[in-house]
Design a protein around this motif. Structure first.
Motif, short mmCIF file in Angstrom:
data_model
loop_
_atom_site.label_atom_id
_atom_site.label_comp_id
_atom_site.label_asym_id
_atom_site.label_seq_id
_atom_site.Cartn_x
_atom_site.Cartn_y
_atom_site.Cartn_z
N LEU A 1 -39.54 -94.66 59.48
CA LEU A 1 -40.13 -94.61 58.15
C LEU A 1 -41.28 -93.61 58.08
O LEU A 1 -41.43 -92.87 57.11
N LEU A 2 -42.08 -93.60 59.14
CA LEU A 2 -43.22 -92.69 59.16
C LEU A 2 -42.73 -91.25 59.13
O LEU A 2 -43.25 -90.40 58.40
N TRP A 3 -41.70 -90.99 59.90
CA TRP A 3 -41.17 -89.63 59.92
C TRP A 3 -40.61 -89.26 58.56
O TRP A 3 -40.84 -88.16 58.05
N ARG A 4 -39.90 -90.19 57.97
CA ARG A 4 -39.35 -89.90 56.65
C ARG A 4 -40.48 -89.62 55.68
O ARG A 4 -40.43 -88.69 54.88
N PHE A 5 -41.53 -90.40 55.80
CA PHE A 5 -42.65 -90.26 54.88
C PHE A 5 -43.30 -88.88 54.99
O PHE A 5 -43.54 -88.21 54.00
N VAL A 6 -43.59 -88.47 56.21
CA VAL A 6 -44.33 -87.21 56.35
C VAL A 6 -43.47 -85.99 56.05
O VAL A 6 -43.99 -84.93 55.74
#
Lengths: 141, 141
Positions: free
Chosen positions: A132-137
């Motif tokens: 999710l963090l990767w998708r977010f950034v």
DNA sequence: GGTCAGAGTTGCGCAATACAACCTTGACAG
DNA sequence: CTGTCAAGGTTGTATTGCGCAACTCTGACC
């Protein structure tokens, strides 16, 4: 305010804490490298032979900023700027042996730090968070 | 390198992008407030009547840094430093009406930005992300 | 009364950054 | 062939955020 709005506010506050945190911890990441220095070395380590402009674009920095940072890294013997084979005004970046070693060292250290921080997280949560963090950034159109 | 190590590396790179990103976007958050300014106003908005030291502790900043930032905010008419009823050398922070309005405005703006960014995320993912991110940033012993 | 701790402020300096001006050199139009 | 232009960088200058250290008050405690 909807339920989603409340979640957004939590995320927003988390972003602030996150950034502050990063800024503070950044400069003693490992006392051989500053945050910016690490960022750039790491990029060169991952995507071989980029140009200064690549770096500027990736991180949303001014080319002047990148230029100066690279000068510093070069002066410290961590990377080299070598001529592009065909485009004369272009310089390609590559790590020196020292740079590579230094990068590996700091990465190791970072991984350990994160590992401790996430020590009690179940694998599943780490996996979800990472995704999710990767998708977010990278969600920037 | 274990599977978990690979996840950690993804998280680590994401953190870097995140921080860079935050730094860049920070200063045109909304052109009335800088990142630091917003951070502090927001804290005062959420936890009424804190002291400068509270802020310093929360965000890992030097008291001198906080002091100067607060002076600026006060000069801009966004907050006041009022005397503590019993401890004489202590000052409590409170928002002015202007400060409150400004904060509400920027928050609104932020929420909208986040909403766009997370536009296509299902509620469930937003909920999970919010929870994990918050856990992550507050996981500092 | 003398020392001490808490809460802030101020002097000084550094690091990261942006913006603008500039340099160099190949490319392309006329 | 010459003039203009764009690409890729570097340098001058200023701003901002920040830390460290020294200082100022003022109540508390021995």
């Amino acid at each position: 305010m909807t339920a989603r709005d409340e979640l957004l506010d939590v995320i927003h506050e988390a972003i602030i804490l996150f950034s502050r945190n990063a800024r503070v911890r950044a400069n003693n990441m490992y006392d051989e490298l500053s945050f910016v220095a690490y960022t750039m070395l790491s990029y060169v380590g991952t995507f071989p032979h980029p140009t200064a402009s690549d770096l500027a674009e990736r991180y949303g920095l001014e080319k002047s900023t990148v230029s100066r940072q690279l000068s510093q890294l070069e002066a410290d013997g961590l990377l080299r700027r070598v001529a592009h084979p065909s485009r004369p005004r272009t310089k390609l970046l590559e790590l020196t042996d020292t740079g590579r070693a230094c990068l590996a060292h700091v990465r190791q250290h970072q991984r350990k730090g994160l590992q401790e921080r996430l020590g009690r997280w179940p694998d599943e949560d780490v996996e979800t968070f990472s995704r999710l963090l990767w998708r977010f950034v990278t969600e920037l159109d």
